[in-house]
Design a protein around this motif. Structure first.
Motif, PDB file in Angstrom:
ATOM      1  N   TYR A   1      34.895  39.179  49.919  1.00 17.99           N
ATOM      2  CA  TYR A   1      34.574  38.959  51.329  1.00 17.99           C
ATOM      3  C   TYR A   1      33.073  38.950  51.610  1.00 17.99           C
ATOM      4  N   ARG A   2      32.285  39.330  50.608  1.00 21.06           N
ATOM      5  CA  ARG A   2      30.834  39.235  50.741  1.00 21.06           C
ATOM      6  C   ARG A   2      30.235  39.099  49.355  1.00 21.06           C
ATOM      7  N   GLU A   3      29.222  38.236  49.236  1.00 22.27           N
ATOM      8  CA  GLU A   3      28.627  37.987  47.926  1.00 22.27           C
ATOM      9  C   GLU A   3      27.131  37.737  48.086  1.00 22.27           C
ATOM     10  N   TRP A   4      26.368  38.275  47.129  1.00 24.34           N
ATOM     11  CA  TRP A   4      24.936  38.001  47.038  1.00 24.34           C
ATOM     12  C   TRP A   4      24.716  37.275  45.715  1.00 24.34           C
ATOM     13  N   LEU A   5      24.043  36.137  45.776  1.00 20.29           N
ATOM     14  CA  LEU A   5      23.945  35.263  44.605  1.00 20.29           C
ATOM     15  C   LEU A   5      22.481  34.915  44.345  1.00 20.29           C
ATOM     16  N   VAL A   6      21.990  35.297  43.163  1.00 18.64           N
ATOM     17  CA  VAL A   6      20.629  34.963  42.766  1.00 18.64           C
ATOM     18  C   VAL A   6      20.697  34.093  41.513  1.00 18.64           C
ATOM     19  N   VAL A   7      20.434  32.814  41.700  1.00 19.70           N
ATOM     20  CA  VAL A   7      20.395  31.846  40.604  1.00 19.70           C
ATOM     21  C   VAL A   7      18.933  31.539  40.304  1.00 19.70           C
ATOM     22  N   ASP A   8      18.542  31.617  39.059  1.00 20.69           N
ATOM     23  CA  ASP A   8      17.167  31.280  38.692  1.00 20.69           C
ATOM     24  C   ASP A   8      17.042  29.759  38.624  1.00 20.69           C
ATOM     25  N   SER A   9      17.048  29.135  39.814  1.00 21.38           N
ATOM     26  CA  SER A   9      17.024  27.671  39.849  1.00 21.38           C
ATOM     27  C   SER A   9      15.678  27.123  39.391  1.00 21.38           C
ATOM     28  N   MET A  10      14.595  27.913  39.524  1.00 18.52           N
ATOM     29  CA  MET A  10      13.302  27.438  39.022  1.00 18.52           C
ATOM     30  C   MET A  10      13.373  27.201  37.513  1.00 18.52           C
ATOM     31  N   ALA A  11      14.098  28.067  36.802  1.00 14.95           N
ATOM     32  CA  ALA A  11      14.260  27.864  35.358  1.00 14.95           C
ATOM     33  C   ALA A  11      14.991  26.559  35.086  1.00 14.95           C
ATOM     34  N   GLN A  12      16.051  26.286  35.855  1.00 10.59           N
ATOM     35  CA  GLN A  12      16.791  25.046  35.671  1.00 10.59           C
ATOM     36  C   GLN A  12      15.919  23.837  35.997  1.00 10.59           C
ATOM     37  N   ILE A  13      15.216  23.885  37.128  1.00 10.74           N
ATOM     38  CA  ILE A  13      14.382  22.761  37.570  1.00 10.74           C
ATOM     39  C   ILE A  13      13.355  22.398  36.504  1.00 10.74           C
TER      40      ILE A  13
ATOM     41  N   GLY B   1      40.773  25.430  43.621  1.00  9.37           N
ATOM     42  CA  GLY B   1      41.658  25.895  44.685  1.00  9.37           C
ATOM     43  C   GLY B   1      41.916  27.387  44.675  1.00  9.37           C
ATOM     44  N   LEU B   2      41.610  28.067  43.550  1.00  9.61           N
ATOM     45  CA  LEU B   2      41.759  29.512  43.522  1.00  9.61           C
ATOM     46  C   LEU B   2      40.818  30.198  44.510  1.00  9.61           C
ATOM     47  N   ILE B   3      39.772  29.498  44.926  1.00 11.19           N
ATOM     48  CA  ILE B   3      38.866  30.077  45.915  1.00 11.19           C
ATOM     49  C   ILE B   3      39.634  30.456  47.184  1.00 11.19           C
ATOM     50  N   TYR B   4      40.685  29.706  47.514  1.00 18.98           N
ATOM     51  CA  TYR B   4      41.448  29.996  48.732  1.00 18.98           C
ATOM     52  C   TYR B   4      42.216  31.318  48.633  1.00 18.98           C
ATOM     53  N   THR B   5      42.511  31.764  47.414  1.00 22.65           N
ATOM     54  CA  THR B   5      43.216  33.043  47.251  1.00 22.65           C
ATOM     55  C   THR B   5      42.293  34.144  46.751  1.00 22.65           C
ATOM     56  N   HIS B   6      41.028  33.814  46.473  1.00 20.84           N
ATOM     57  CA  HIS B   6      40.086  34.794  45.936  1.00 20.84           C
ATOM     58  C   HIS B   6      38.881  35.028  46.841  1.00 20.84           C
ATOM     59  N   TYR B   7      38.797  34.305  47.946  1.00 16.18           N
ATOM     60  CA  TYR B   7      37.762  34.535  48.963  1.00 16.18           C
ATOM     61  C   TYR B   7      38.442  34.591  50.328  1.00 16.18           C
ATOM     62  N   THR B   8      37.917  35.418  51.224  1.00 14.21           N
ATOM     63  CA  THR B   8      38.433  35.414  52.591  1.00 14.21           C
ATOM     64  C   THR B   8      37.933  34.169  53.322  1.00 14.21           C
ATOM     65  N   HIS B   9      38.630  33.810  54.394  1.00 13.76           N
ATOM     66  CA  HIS B   9      38.273  32.588  55.113  1.00 13.76           C
ATOM     67  C   HIS B   9      36.873  32.668  55.713  1.00 13.76           C
ATOM     68  N   ASP B  10      36.420  33.897  56.028  1.00 10.43           N
ATOM     69  CA  ASP B  10      35.117  34.062  56.673  1.00 10.43           C
ATOM     70  C   ASP B  10      34.128  34.776  55.758  1.00 10.43           C
ATOM     71  N   CYS B  11      34.268  34.580  54.452  1.00  5.49           N
ATOM     72  CA  CYS B  11      33.358  35.210  53.506  1.00  5.49           C
ATOM     73  C   CYS B  11      31.918  34.744  53.767  1.00  5.49           C
ATOM     74  N   VAL B  12      30.978  35.605  53.460  1.00  4.31           N
ATOM     75  CA  VAL B  12      29.560  35.273  53.575  1.00  4.31           C
ATOM     76  C   VAL B  12      28.944  35.359  52.186  1.00  4.31           C
ATOM     77  N   VAL B  13      28.267  34.286  51.767  1.00  3.26           N
ATOM     78  CA  VAL B  13      27.595  34.249  50.473  1.00  3.26           C
ATOM     79  C   VAL B  13      26.100  34.116  50.736  1.00  3.26           C
ATOM     80  N   TYR B  14      25.362  35.169  50.433  1.00  3.40           N
ATOM     81  CA  TYR B  14      23.916  35.182  50.650  1.00  3.40           C
ATOM     82  C   TYR B  14      23.226  34.660  49.394  1.00  3.40           C
ATOM     83  N   GLY B  15      22.602  33.491  49.482  1.00  2.00           N
ATOM     84  CA  GLY B  15      21.877  32.927  48.364  1.00  2.00           C
ATOM     85  C   GLY B  15      20.382  33.039  48.579  1.00  2.00           C
ATOM     86  N   ALA B  16      19.623  32.886  47.500  1.00  2.00           N
ATOM     87  CA  ALA B  16      18.166  32.995  47.604  1.00  2.00           C
ATOM     88  C   ALA B  16      17.567  31.866  48.428  1.00  2.00           C
ATOM     89  N   THR B  17      18.256  30.728  48.515  1.00  2.00           N
ATOM     90  CA  THR B  17      17.728  29.601  49.279  1.00  2.00           C
ATOM     91  C   THR B  17      18.622  29.218  50.451  1.00  2.00           C
TER      92      THR B  17
END
Length: 382
Positions: A166-178, A68-84
């Motif tokens: 309010y904006r985030e770029w996220l690169v997870v090495d999911s191939m390593a996990q897979i 629930g802290l996401i509601y006080t730590h992210y804006t309502h219209d935040c954009v999270v750019y992920g690799a996929t």
């Protein structure tokens, strides 16, 4: 008659410096009684500086389960750019967090380093390198649980203002996990691409990239507008020489002979020759790849020298064989790689390099483009 001496003043307490993650234990990174180390208007009182903020709130959300802290730590219209894929609302962030928390309940993300810039008036930018480890014990987007362990790196770049991302770029090495949990990368990428295909999101080749203009050679000088100091300008020049001008021998000049390379799929390699091989191998898979830095920032380092974070994109086509071996035979399909690099520079040379991109996202893009080529594929109406 002796003159009365004024009472001695106690020396002024030295203002605490902004925390650095590299040499501190976790309890020292989330202190209980540490005074504010920098002005942080609008931030919760518990946070003493921007490094404390990004490490502590990540831990509280993911490890202490205070989603629930996401509601006080992210804006309502935040954009999270992920690799996929991209998330466009805070509520999507909440839902995605719950799903992944359930699927990997034993995962722990340990802060490796935080490189940042900014202030309370302009906002802060952080680049947070995390080493995550855990076990696949519950069903989810990875399918039935395999019970296998994994270790993979993630880098999250965040733009923060008055306690909210309010904006985030996220690169997870999911191939390593897979791969580590025992799934078939081809099947997983096919299923991932099918979800986008079913929504009508087809991959369309839009032509040549920006590395070459007609028959001219690559630009000798990079765009330095994103740099904030001489060191960052120098790093951008190095990267342009190596990646766009293909002057791979430059690596012998700017990397220390003892450099350690921390790459995708949890590669841990040593020496200039290893860095050259990884770089050549990447562009062997994407020979026309155009390297485009998007953001750069740097901080002095307690270990000596400076740490530098670069967020970048490579655009090109899958035209060859290289280190991206899971892509298979060249397909000619256009791909876009979102990646992030952290450098430790000491005495004018790179002594450590952390490179993070997700080969799974590249494979998914190729699968999606191949689906669009099928005779049964129906393009969405204009």
């Amino acid at each position: 008659m002796n003159k009365q001496q004024p009472p001695k003043q106690a020396p002024a307490a030295k203002a605490p410096e902004v925390l650095q993650a590299e040499r501190l234990d976790f309890v020292d990174l989330v202190p209980d009684d540490r005074p504010r180390a920098q002005p942080m208007r609008g931030f919760d009182p518990i946070y003493t500086d921007i490094v404390d903020y990004i490490i502590r709130c990540t831990h509280k959300i993911w490890d202490e389960r205070d989603v629930g802290l996401i509601y006080t730590h992210y804006t309502h219209d935040c954009v999270v750019y992920g690799a996929t894929g991209t998330i466009y609302t805070r509520e999507q962030v909440v839902q995605d967090t719950i799903q992944r928390m359930f699927m990997l309940p034993e995962r722990r993300g340990m802060a490796t380093q935080v490189i940042w810039r900014g202030n309370e008036d302009d906002g802060f930018y952080t680049s947070h390198l995390v080493t995550g480890s855990g076990r696949h014990t519950q069903p989810g987007v990875y399918g039935k649980p395999t019970g296998r362990n994994f270790v993979a790196r993630t880098i999250a770049d965040c733009m923060v203002f008055e306690n909210k991302i309010y904006r985030e770029w996220l690169v997870v090495d999911s191939m390593a996990q897979i791969k580590q949990i025992g799934l078939d990368p081809q099947d997983y990428a096919e299923n991932l691409a099918q979800g986008y295909f079913d929504k009508g999101l087809l991959s369309i080749d839009i032509g040549e990239n920006g590395r070459l203009s007609g028959q001219y050679p690559p630009e000798a000088k990079p765009d330095l507008e994103i740099a904030h100091n001489d060191l960052e300008e120098q790093v951008l020049i190095w990267l342009n020489d190596i990646h766009n001008r293909r002057m791979f021998g430059k690596i012998n000049e700017v990397y220390a002979p003892t450099v350690q390379y921390h790459g995708p799929l949890m590669k841990e390699l040593y020496g200039q020759a290893a860095v050259i091989h990884q770089t050549v191998g990447f562009y062997a898979s994407i020979p026309d790849g155009h390297f485009m830095p998007q953001h750069i920032c740097s901080v002095p380092c307690d270990e000596g020298g400076h740490k530098v974070a670069i967020r970048w994109v490579v655009e090109g086509h899958h035209l060859g064989w290289g280190i991206l071996e899971d892509l298979g035979a060249p397909t000619g399909k256009r791909v876009q790689v979102m990646g992030m690099t952290h450098l430790h520079i000491r005495d004018g040379r790179i002594v450590d390099e952390w490179v993070n991109y997700d080969e799974m996202s590249i494979l998914m893009q190729i699968k999606l483009a191949q689906m669009a080529d099928r005779p049964s594929a129906v393009l969405p109406e204009a």
